[in-house]
Design a protein around this motif. Sequence first.
Motif, short mmCIF file in Angstrom:
data_model
loop_
_atom_site.label_atom_id
_atom_site.label_comp_id
_atom_site.label_asym_id
_atom_site.label_seq_id
_atom_site.Cartn_x
_atom_site.Cartn_y
_atom_site.Cartn_z
N GLU A 9 0.83 -1.21 0.00
CA GLU A 9 0.00 0.00 0.00
C GLU A 9 0.86 1.26 0.00
N SER A 10 1.93 1.27 0.79
CA SER A 10 2.84 2.42 0.82
C SER A 10 3.53 2.61 -0.52
N TYR A 14 -5.36 -0.42 -7.34
CA TYR A 14 -6.06 -0.10 -6.09
C TYR A 14 -7.12 -1.14 -5.72
N GLU A 60 1.06 4.02 -3.05
CA GLU A 60 0.83 5.45 -2.82
C GLU A 60 2.03 6.28 -3.29
#
Length: 105
Positions: free
Chosen positions: A37-38, A87, A41
């Motif tokens: 997820e990091s 996503y 992003e």
Amino acid sequence: MLSDEKSGQELFVINDDLRELIPHFVMHQFEELEQMESSLEAGDLKEVGRLGHSLKGAAANFCLDPLCRLGMAIQDVSKLGMSDALYPLVKKYRFYLGELKIQVS
């Protein structure tokens, strides 16, 4: 719950010989998910793809076919540079891990 998942239906067929190892697998995969997820992003699709590859292999070792296929999809979509398509796949990863955690509890 994701729209293509059915309530009350177990997603995973778990080999009894591997069942006691699954909680450790889940814990490690939640750590990898946070990294994924990091990385997503931050726009680091190479790292997302690497983590997808890792998921594919680890899930295959535990015969967790839905997670294995998801890891392959994450890896492939990352290679194509399609961050918007990643996503929902990463969201599904979180859902699957939650379901697996419940299933082995």
